[in-house]
Scaffold this active site. Sequence first.
Site, PDB file in Angstrom:
ATOM      1  N   ASP A 231       0.925  -1.182  -0.161  1.00 23.00           N
ATOM      2  CA  ASP A 231      -0.031  -0.048  -0.015  1.00 23.00           C
ATOM      3  C   ASP A 231       0.886   1.154   0.059  1.00 23.00           C
ATOM      4  OD1 ASP A 231      -2.075   1.539  -0.071  1.00 23.00           O
ATOM      5  OD2 ASP A 231      -2.997   0.990   1.892  1.00 23.00           O
ATOM      6  N   GLY A 232       0.250   2.107  -0.450  1.00 20.22           N
ATOM      7  CA  GLY A 232       0.899   3.682  -0.367  1.00 20.22           C
ATOM      8  C   GLY A 232      -0.097   4.764   0.176  1.00 20.22           C
TER       9      GLY A 232
ATOM     10  N   GLU B 150       1.995   3.996  -4.211  1.00 17.85           N
ATOM     11  CA  GLU B 150       1.415   2.489  -4.376  1.00 17.85           C
ATOM     12  C   GLU B 150       2.545   1.855  -5.248  1.00 17.85           C
ATOM     13  OE1 GLU B 150      -1.246   1.357  -3.137  1.00 17.85           O
ATOM     14  OE2 GLU B 150      -2.717   3.066  -2.548  1.00 17.85           O
TER      15      GLU B 150
ATOM     16  N   ASP C 253      -4.145  -2.476  -3.408  1.00 17.64           N
ATOM     17  CA  ASP C 253      -5.630  -1.785  -3.487  1.00 17.64           C
ATOM     18  C   ASP C 253      -5.545  -0.700  -4.476  1.00 17.64           C
ATOM     19  OD1 ASP C 253      -4.630  -0.020  -2.466  1.00 17.64           O
ATOM     20  OD2 ASP C 253      -5.664  -0.238  -0.528  1.00 17.64           O
TER      21      ASP C 253
ATOM     22  N   HIS D  81      -9.529  -1.097   2.604  1.00 19.31           N
ATOM     23  CA  HIS D  81     -10.727  -0.347   3.524  1.00 19.31           C
ATOM     24  C   HIS D  81     -11.630  -1.612   3.654  1.00 19.31           C
ATOM     25  CE1 HIS D  81      -8.069   3.004   3.828  1.00 19.31           C
ATOM     26  NE2 HIS D  81      -8.342   3.316   2.585  1.00 19.31           N
TER      27      HIS D  81
ATOM     28  N   ASP E 119      -1.679  -0.641   4.945  1.00 19.44           N
ATOM     29  CA  ASP E 119      -2.498   0.921   4.737  1.00 19.44           C
ATOM     30  C   ASP E 119      -1.726   1.634   6.073  1.00 19.44           C
ATOM     31  OD1 ASP E 119      -4.308   2.876   4.014  1.00 19.44           O
ATOM     32  OD2 ASP E 119      -5.025   2.350   6.100  1.00 19.44           O
TER      33      ASP E 119
END
Length: 579
Positions: free
Chosen positions: A441-442, A484, A506, A547, A557
């Site tokens: 994640d970023g 990301e 994501d 999420h 995240d």
Amino acid sequence: MGKLFEECTKQDALHQAWRRIRSNGLRSKADETRSAIEDFERTTNRNISRIQSRLRRGEFKFDPQKGVLKTKSSRGKRGIVMASVHNRVVERALLDILQKKVPIAREAGSQPSSFGGVPNRSVPHALKFLVDAFDGGHAYFIRSDISGFFDGIPRRAVLDRIQADTDDQRLLQLLNEATTVTLGNEQALGEDRRVFPTDDQGVAQGSPLSPLFGNILLQPFDVRFNDRGVVCARFVDDFVLLGKTQSKVRKAFESARSHLGELGLNCHDPFKAGVSLEKAQHGHIEDGFDFLGYNCRPGLLQPSKNARQGILEAIRKHFGAGRAAIRDVRKSEDSFAARQRYAQTLVLVDRVLRGWGESFAYGNSTSTMDNLDQLVDDLLEDFRTWFAQQLRGADRKTRRRMGGVGLLTDIDQKTFDEVPFQIDPGGRFRASSGTITISTDGALCSGKRQRKKERRPGGWAFVVHDRNVEKAGYDLATTNNRMELTAVIEALRYTDPGASVIVRTDSQYVNNVRNNGSVVKQNSDLWESFEIEAQKRRVKVVWVKGHAGDPNNERADKLAGQQAEEARLMAEADLVLRV
């Protein structure tokens, strides 16, 4: 394969369902919904073919949904369920076949006093129904709505009613799965999970199928309370009873409450002390009542007070956003630092007003609309006056930028190193016992929405499944897409050359470039690094919904967010030292 299931899963049926989902989704106020529609549309035919294939092989799985909390006017909480586009396409296809082919669904849709979630009838038909009742001498009314309607629908009981009308077991099984609420973010919701439906009780508010379930449940209600001198207009969970005498309407309302109580439902009582007029009203039709956004009385249909206040507040917000965008453009000396400049703000306000006005086109109060126009004129004049003040002393370029016509010299020049290209999607991937799975994640530091070309402190992170390995880093000036993608590259670098790797992200941006053939137009340096690392390994990039309660995605995240905040503090410290 049952006949109804076969019809429901034909490509034509799925494409028709997609067109309805697309039309509604593109009008959504939620950026996430519009983005998901646009992503699906890039490879529509492939997505529909994949859905059909999985449905017919019995391999289709509904994605976990996302529970979103909304605050009610009563300050309580309401649970809205957001589903993936794949889910909604299948749900819509089910709705279409049920309304066409299953008797109980057809009956629920043909009841002349029901107007919400039924084919070919909506608000205008409900208004005409009321006007006809007024003309017929129905002088007294009681308006109410059903409390927690979707949460209170006995889902299993409605499924049993549908099953009595069809023996297509594959269709029934798919319908059961489609209406079961499985929240991917259940753990994150905590105690608020209780405001969402459970297995047998309740249906998802937001699903195309939910109004149908409500209409099937209340079809006997619609029949019963349009008889013996009383009429009842119902729009999903809102209803109005009308009769020629006050006592007859009051008696019908008490019977309606009893009927709903037998179904495990309750409605707001307008005779109860302290009840909000938004929830329930009673009286003579000459006093008027609000229904479906209109204030209704004999000879007069007009937008309700709440509707009028709502559109004015929306216009104020758009002008406020326009002012902020114009300031950003002036400060950054960049025509494209913000979208909603002067001209764009006027176009947006015009479009919003036109849409709102069309929804109230069945009203007949010219004076009400003229009064609204005058109030909009005042807001418009304030905006124009403010803009004129901004133009004073501004040079030619600044005037152009703020006015909304971009400067050619503000367009970034490009080098041949930035020529668009496509990424090799990789060969066929087959996981093995040695395959390494990594969630990435970023993130950017918290703050207002990132403007075009703006770079902010950001962080990246990855979590290696089943190895208790986590790594993270940051950049003092970056974009979300770069973070990301950096997370994916660093995850690959963690593994040895020749490794079999599943990278979970994501990021729609990463997924679309790697898996859907999107052309690389930005971040060429990172994509070249990605290709170098991917060619050394067997790599599969998998998109996961962010999420949504996935523990590894949530952990990545959190780590990325922490790094972004660390980068923000370092950037601020650097600025202080420079001063």
